[in-house]
Design a protein around this motif. Structure first.
Motif, PDB file in Angstrom:
ATOM      1  N   GLU A 117       0.741  -0.926  -0.266  1.00 46.72           N
ATOM      2  CA  GLU A 117       0.112  -0.010   0.110  1.00 46.72           C
ATOM      3  C   GLU A 117       0.826   1.245   0.045  1.00 46.72           C
ATOM      4  O   GLU A 117       2.027   1.008   0.248  1.00 46.72           O
ATOM      5  CB  GLU A 117      -0.723   0.062   1.299  1.00 46.72           C
ATOM      6  N   GLN A 118       0.212   2.251  -0.372  1.00 43.78           N
ATOM      7  CA  GLN A 118       0.923   3.783  -0.167  1.00 43.78           C
ATOM      8  C   GLN A 118      -0.128   4.616   0.812  1.00 43.78           C
ATOM      9  O   GLN A 118      -1.313   4.370   0.724  1.00 43.78           O
ATOM     10  CB  GLN A 118       1.186   4.308  -1.642  1.00 43.78           C
TER      11      GLN A 118
ATOM     12  N   ALA B 210      13.868   1.520   0.959  1.00 41.62           N
ATOM     13  CA  ALA B 210      13.760   0.120   0.820  1.00 41.62           C
ATOM     14  C   ALA B 210      12.345  -0.231   0.181  1.00 41.62           C
ATOM     15  O   ALA B 210      12.009  -1.128  -0.373  1.00 41.62           O
ATOM     16  CB  ALA B 210      14.263  -0.351   1.984  1.00 41.62           C
ATOM     17  N   GLN B 211      11.368   0.388   0.870  1.00 45.51           N
ATOM     18  CA  GLN B 211       9.753  -0.021   0.368  1.00 45.51           C
ATOM     19  C   GLN B 211       9.529  -1.347   0.876  1.00 45.51           C
ATOM     20  O   GLN B 211       8.922  -1.992   0.125  1.00 45.51           O
ATOM     21  CB  GLN B 211       9.801   0.325  -0.757  1.00 45.51           C
ATOM     22  N   SER B 212       9.967  -1.486   2.166  1.00 49.55           N
ATOM     23  CA  SER B 212       9.685  -2.919   2.619  1.00 49.55           C
ATOM     24  C   SER B 212       9.622  -2.874   4.133  1.00 49.55           C
ATOM     25  O   SER B 212       9.457  -1.683   4.742  1.00 49.55           O
ATOM     26  CB  SER B 212      10.750  -4.097   2.223  1.00 49.55           C
ATOM     27  N   ASP B 213       9.429  -4.102   4.828  1.00 44.89           N
ATOM     28  CA  ASP B 213       9.027  -4.113   6.147  1.00 44.89           C
ATOM     29  C   ASP B 213      10.437  -4.087   6.952  1.00 44.89           C
ATOM     30  O   ASP B 213      11.510  -3.761   6.314  1.00 44.89           O
ATOM     31  CB  ASP B 213       8.276  -5.451   6.280  1.00 44.89           C
ATOM     32  N   ALA B 214      10.434  -4.027   8.366  1.00 49.26           N
ATOM     33  CA  ALA B 214      11.267  -3.984   9.292  1.00 49.26           C
ATOM     34  C   ALA B 214      12.680  -4.657   9.006  1.00 49.26           C
ATOM     35  O   ALA B 214      13.848  -4.432   9.040  1.00 49.26           O
ATOM     36  CB  ALA B 214      10.943  -4.015  10.697  1.00 49.26           C
TER      37      ALA B 214
ATOM     38  N   SER C 268       7.797   3.166   4.537  1.00 49.74           N
ATOM     39  CA  SER C 268       7.884   2.252   3.604  1.00 49.74           C
ATOM     40  C   SER C 268       6.732   2.558   2.663  1.00 49.74           C
ATOM     41  O   SER C 268       6.355   1.944   1.745  1.00 49.74           O
ATOM     42  CB  SER C 268       8.319   0.873   3.779  1.00 49.74           C
ATOM     43  N   TYR C 269       5.463   2.961   3.058  1.00 50.30           N
ATOM     44  CA  TYR C 269       4.397   3.248   2.441  1.00 50.30           C
ATOM     45  C   TYR C 269       4.339   4.518   2.061  1.00 50.30           C
ATOM     46  O   TYR C 269       3.317   5.031   1.390  1.00 50.30           O
ATOM     47  CB  TYR C 269       3.127   2.989   3.498  1.00 50.30           C
ATOM     48  N   LEU C 270       5.507   5.142   1.924  1.00 54.00           N
ATOM     49  CA  LEU C 270       5.611   6.612   1.578  1.00 54.00           C
ATOM     50  C   LEU C 270       6.230   6.781   0.070  1.00 54.00           C
ATOM     51  O   LEU C 270       7.134   6.001  -0.212  1.00 54.00           O
ATOM     52  CB  LEU C 270       6.552   7.247   2.301  1.00 54.00           C
ATOM     53  N   SER C 271       5.757   7.499  -0.651  1.00 50.95           N
ATOM     54  CA  SER C 271       6.387   7.859  -1.805  1.00 50.95           C
ATOM     55  C   SER C 271       7.204   9.036  -1.613  1.00 50.95           C
ATOM     56  O   SER C 271       7.610   9.405  -0.474  1.00 50.95           O
ATOM     57  CB  SER C 271       5.357   8.245  -2.993  1.00 50.95           C
ATOM     58  N   ASN C 272       8.023   9.451  -2.644  1.00 45.89           N
ATOM     59  CA  ASN C 272       9.168  10.385  -2.559  1.00 45.89           C
ATOM     60  C   ASN C 272       8.710  12.041  -2.218  1.00 45.89           C
ATOM     61  O   ASN C 272       9.599  12.484  -2.075  1.00 45.89           O
ATOM     62  CB  ASN C 272       9.773  10.335  -3.718  1.00 45.89           C
TER      63      ASN C 272
END
Ligand code: PFF
Length: 450
Positions: A8-9, A71-75, A242-246
């Protein structure tokens, strides 16, 4: 970095900040801050706590945001992606473990809050019960079965929100309820200051007893409280980042979260301690402090039950947006690692965490003889291990990863600092100051320095 499929974002720029703030502001600011400050002597503790937030907390928030967004991933996945085959991911694994432990007892305390809310709803606590507020509290938490129901209810709510998904669940309610809680705490602290304990309360909170600074326990407690309150050191902010865009500017977001969180804690302190002294109670009464002090305060206001109702409702809501972020850390990891659906992961993990929390609840009553760490009951011991050890240790590794595992230019760019003075100060803090201080606090608390 490419996005993993199905991730998600946040729906909006504000959504991310609100969620991070919602994670930070919770029981840690009111329940935990007040009793830990009370137990550690007040002002000296507060001073160290605030210093740690500035030199350790904010730099590591920045590191978590930066790592997560890049990284757009989990911990755990974030470390695997950015440094494949390297051991940095232990920070993420520690974080997932901490999420299980913290949420297990967080659900218990939030259950107590929910129980109090319903008692204000039905009017039971609008005036003092025959046995008094203190005994009412004790007989509730020592009851072998009653608290489970409320713990279960709260955990079920948490699971339901994570089940539906981060984006839809959290963004809305935080926008309204968190500011309301802020306003209520301010109103209550102004009232509390009129109760006759203002002088003692303020002195307790703001006039340090300098001799306390020689006690290493205070440093460990302040470090743990800073990490707990900021939701730091376990990848919650990596996961949210990680649910963040730029488009987000990270430094502004990090500072806002820290300032807001700390303001909530200080206002909560201004609400509790004057009342504690006005009522002639002991600030070091432990985890029951809020539950024993605030009902008396509400009782002294005409129609104060309304305030009680609002207080416990808004606190439960704040706890919910924090518990959601705790569960999200574990759920996001299991979704990726085992290709579970979000629904399956939230149900299974939520249930496991509920069960792990049962001994913490029983430890107030039937299992109160069991003491694990230095005379602490089960709940306190789990809190101690997770908050005072796992979180700062996770934070230490995250700081080292950001400071030493990144090229300087990359760190400055990925954090949105660019080649600025602030950026260089941040790098200095994250490379040297934060790790060294965490290390020293650990060392001193195992008795090597005294
Ligand atoms: N910061 C939350 C509070 O103050 O209540 C608790 C918490 C949430 C700790 C999320 C850690 C975390 F990852």
């Amino acid at each position: 970095m490419s996005n993993e499929p199905g991730r998600e974002q946040w729906a909006s720029r504000l959504g991310f900040i609100l969620a991070a703030m919602g994670s930070a502001v919770g029981l840690g600011n009111v329940w935990r801050f007040s009793y830990v400050t009370g137990e550690n002597g007040g002002a000296a503790f507060l001073l160290i706590y605030m210093a740690f937030i500035i030199i350790i907390g904010i730099p590591i928030i920045m590191a978590e945001f930066t790592i997560g967004r890049k990284a757009q991933s989990d911990a755990v996945g974030s470390f695997e992606k950015l440094a494949p085959g390297k051991p940095w991911k232990v920070a993420g694994l520690l974080g997932v473990a901490a999420a299980f432990l913290i949420l297990s007892f967080y659900g218990v305390i939030a259950g107590w809050i929910t129980y109090y809310f319903t008692n204000y709803l039905t009017g039971t606590l609008w005036s003092a019960p025959a046995e008094g507020y203190e005994s009412f509290f004790i007989s509730f938490i020592t009851n072998p079965t009653k608290p489970f129901f409320w713990q279960f209810l709260f955990m079920a709510l948490t699971v339901a929100i994570v089940f539906v998904g981060v984006k839809k669940g959290i963004e809305r309610s935080n926008k309204i309820l968190m500011p309301l809680l802020g306003v209520l705490l301010i109103v209550l602290s102004i009232y509390s200051l009129t109760l006759g304990g203002a002088q003692k309360g303020l002195a307790f909170l703001f006039t340090p007893d300098w001799t306390a600074l020689t006690d290493p326990n205070i440093y460990l407690a302040a470090l743990g409280q800073a990490f707990f309150s900021l939701s730091l050191g376990m990848g919650a902010l990596i996961t949210y980042g990680s649910y963040l865009s730029n488009q987000e500017r990270l430094p502004g977001a990090a500072v806002s979260v820290a300032v807001l969180d700390t303001s909530f804690a200080i206002v909560a302190g201004l609400m509790i301690f004057p009342a504690v002294f006005a009522l002639g109670m002991d600030p070091a009464s432990g985890p029951g402090l809020v539950f024993m002090v605030m009902p008396d305060v509400f009782d002294s206001i005409g129609f104060g039950g309304i305030f009680g109702l609002l207080f416990f409702f808004l606190l439960a809501a704040a706890a919910l947006s924090s518990s959601v972020s705790l569960l999200e850390v574990a759920v996001a990891y299991f979704i990726r690692k085992f290709s579970w659906s979000r629904q399956k992961a939230s149900l299974i993990i939520g249930s496991i965490i509920f069960v792990i929390g049962i001994p913490s609840s029983l430890g107030q009553g039937v299992l109160s003889d069991i003491q694990i760490i230095g005379g602490r009951d089960i709940l306190d011991s789990i809190d101690f291990i997770a908050s005072n050890i796992f979180l700062p240790l996770g934070g230490l590794i995250i700081a080292l990863f950001m400071g030493w595992g990144f090229k300087k230019a990359d760190a400055l760019r990925d954090s949105d600092f660019g080649e600025t003075t602030l950026g260089h100060i941040w790098l200095f803090l994250i490379k040297f100051v934060a790790p060294i201080f965490i290390f020293l606090v650990f060392l001193s608390s195992i008795g090597l320095f005294n």
